[in-house]
Design an enzyme around this catalytic site. Structure first.
Site, PDB file in Angstrom:
ATOM      1  N   ARG A 235       0.831  -1.207   0.000  1.00  0.00           N
ATOM      2  CA  ARG A 235       0.000   0.000   0.000  1.00  0.00           C
ATOM      3  C   ARG A 235       0.866   1.259   0.000  1.00  0.00           C
ATOM      4  NH1 ARG A 235      -3.763  -0.552   4.870  1.00  0.00           N
ATOM      5  NH2 ARG A 235      -4.520   1.475   4.175  1.00  0.00           N
TER       6      ARG A 235
ATOM      7  N   VAL B 263      -5.039   7.179   5.593  1.00  0.00           N
ATOM      8  CA  VAL B 263      -3.666   7.140   6.095  1.00  0.00           C
ATOM      9  C   VAL B 263      -2.683   7.516   4.989  1.00  0.00           C
ATOM     10  CG1 VAL B 263      -4.206   5.478   7.923  1.00  0.00           C
ATOM     11  CG2 VAL B 263      -3.503   4.632   5.669  1.00  0.00           C
ATOM     12  N   ASP B 264      -3.198   7.766   3.778  1.00  0.00           N
ATOM     13  CA  ASP B 264      -2.306   8.200   2.687  1.00  0.00           C
ATOM     14  C   ASP B 264      -1.928   9.673   2.897  1.00  0.00           C
ATOM     15  OD1 ASP B 264      -4.113  10.051   1.312  1.00  0.00           O
ATOM     16  OD2 ASP B 264      -5.197   8.315   0.535  1.00  0.00           O
TER      17      ASP B 264
ATOM     18  N   HIS C 283      -6.955   8.366  11.678  1.00  0.00           N
ATOM     19  CA  HIS C 283      -6.580   6.944  11.712  1.00  0.00           C
ATOM     20  C   HIS C 283      -5.080   6.733  11.479  1.00  0.00           C
ATOM     21  CE1 HIS C 283     -11.017   5.658  10.832  1.00  0.00           C
ATOM     22  NE2 HIS C 283     -10.825   6.071  12.060  1.00  0.00           N
TER      23      HIS C 283
ATOM     24  N   CYS D 168      12.265  -3.052  17.288  1.00  0.00           N
ATOM     25  CA  CYS D 168      12.494  -1.758  17.942  1.00  0.00           C
ATOM     26  C   CYS D 168      13.926  -1.710  18.480  1.00  0.00           C
ATOM     27  CB  CYS D 168      11.491  -1.586  19.077  1.00  0.00           C
ATOM     28  SG  CYS D 168      11.793  -0.106  20.059  1.00  0.00           S
TER      29      CYS D 168
ATOM     30  N   CYS E 260      13.526  -1.497  22.581  1.00  0.00           N
ATOM     31  CA  CYS E 260      13.049  -2.581  23.456  1.00  0.00           C
ATOM     32  C   CYS E 260      12.985  -3.940  22.751  1.00  0.00           C
ATOM     33  CB  CYS E 260      11.681  -2.223  24.041  1.00  0.00           C
ATOM     34  SG  CYS E 260      10.315  -2.444  22.882  1.00  0.00           S
TER      35      CYS E 260
ATOM     36  N   GLY F   9     -16.723  10.725   0.435  1.00  0.00           N
ATOM     37  CA  GLY F   9     -16.126   9.421   0.164  1.00  0.00           C
ATOM     38  C   GLY F   9     -15.909   8.542   1.370  1.00  0.00           C
TER      39      GLY F   9
END
Ligand code: APR
Length: 238
Positions: free
Chosen positions: A55, A88-89, A106, A135, A138, A177
């Site tokens: 994506r 999220v784009d 979001h 990560c 951690c 939309g």
């Protein structure tokens, strides 16, 4: 004019980004609603990362369309303007909408953060195809910086929306939309309109929000929005 806009996947459809619940929403025969969950990530992080990597690539190759650009024009002319996008784009940003006029409720697909602590990678960080990043702080798995089903929204982002809505009812509310399935989305749209402004839905299909709209434009966003913004300018309404 005080303007509040909500956008969803449909505004990016004409840039070639599939919507979630549309015909092309499935990926490798998998339902996005089942991939975008912590359970899916715990079960098969490689699969979930493969979906997000694809994506990301598709979004990088896409361009903002006439609907994204018309909103930038509207934002420049409005006395006050806030967009809440569920997308999220980065197409609103790349069209030129300033960050302070926009909330990505979001999250942001180009963000990579730790699934356990609060460590965040550089924006736009990409990792090797077959690996899942760990990560550096951690050791837990890194994940995309998006909100998955069942997760809490970022309270700082909610505050931005609440402050805007608390500062006065809007003359114009656009809902573009989105299937508007989440309660907070229709709630914000209704409160912004405050029983007196225009609430215009731009969507080729009927949605849960349609019956609350004062006007419904059943056209693709890239056709409807430039016309609507042009009309508002002609009437000197901004
Ligand atoms: N112009 C305007 N609207 C369009 C267009 C277009 N060209 N093409 C499709 N639509 C409409 C569809 O009719 C549908 O109502 O866009 C909507 C897309 O709906 P969804 O795929 O459900 O996307 P969205 O409402 O943004 O989803 C909300 O759900 O999957 C989660 O977190 C994800 O942010 C997403 C949220």
């Amino acid at each position: 004019m005080r303007v509040f806009v909500i956008s969803g996947a449909g505004i990016s459809a004409e840039s070639g980004i599939p919507t979630f619940r549309g015909q092309n929403g499935y990926w490798r025969n998998l339902d996005p609603a089942k991939l975008a969950t912590t359970e899916a990530f715990q079960r098969d992080p490689k699969l979930v990362w493969a979906w997000y990597r694809e994506r990301r690539q598709r979004i990088r190759a896409a361009q903002p369309n006439a609907a994204h650009k018309a909103l930038v024009d509207l934002a420049e002319h409005a006395r006050a303007f806030l967009l809440v996008t569920q997308n999220v784009d980065d197409l609103h940003a790349r069209a030129g909408l300033p960050p302070e006029k926009m909330v990505q409720i979001h999250g942001d697909i180009f963000e990579t953060r730790c699934s356990r602590c609060n460590w965040r990678a550089e924006h736009d960080y990409e990792h090797e195809h077959e690996t899942i990043p760990a990560c550096p702080k951690c050791g837990a798995l890194m994940r995309p910086g998006v909100v998955w089903f069942g997760e809490m929204l970022d309270s700082r982002k909610i505050d931005i929306v609440e402050n805007y809505l608390g500062a006065g009812a809007c003359d114009l509310v656009l809902v573009i939309g989105t299937t508007a399935l989440f309660g907070y989305i229709s709630d914000w749209a209704g409160r912004a309109q405050g029983g007196r402004g225009r609430l215009i839905e731009i969507n080729p299909e009927e949605t849960a929000l349609s019956r609350f709209a004062t006007e419904r434009i059943r056209e693709p966003a890239a056709v409807a929005l430039p016309n609507l913004v042009q009309n508002l300018h002609c009437r000197g309404r901004c």
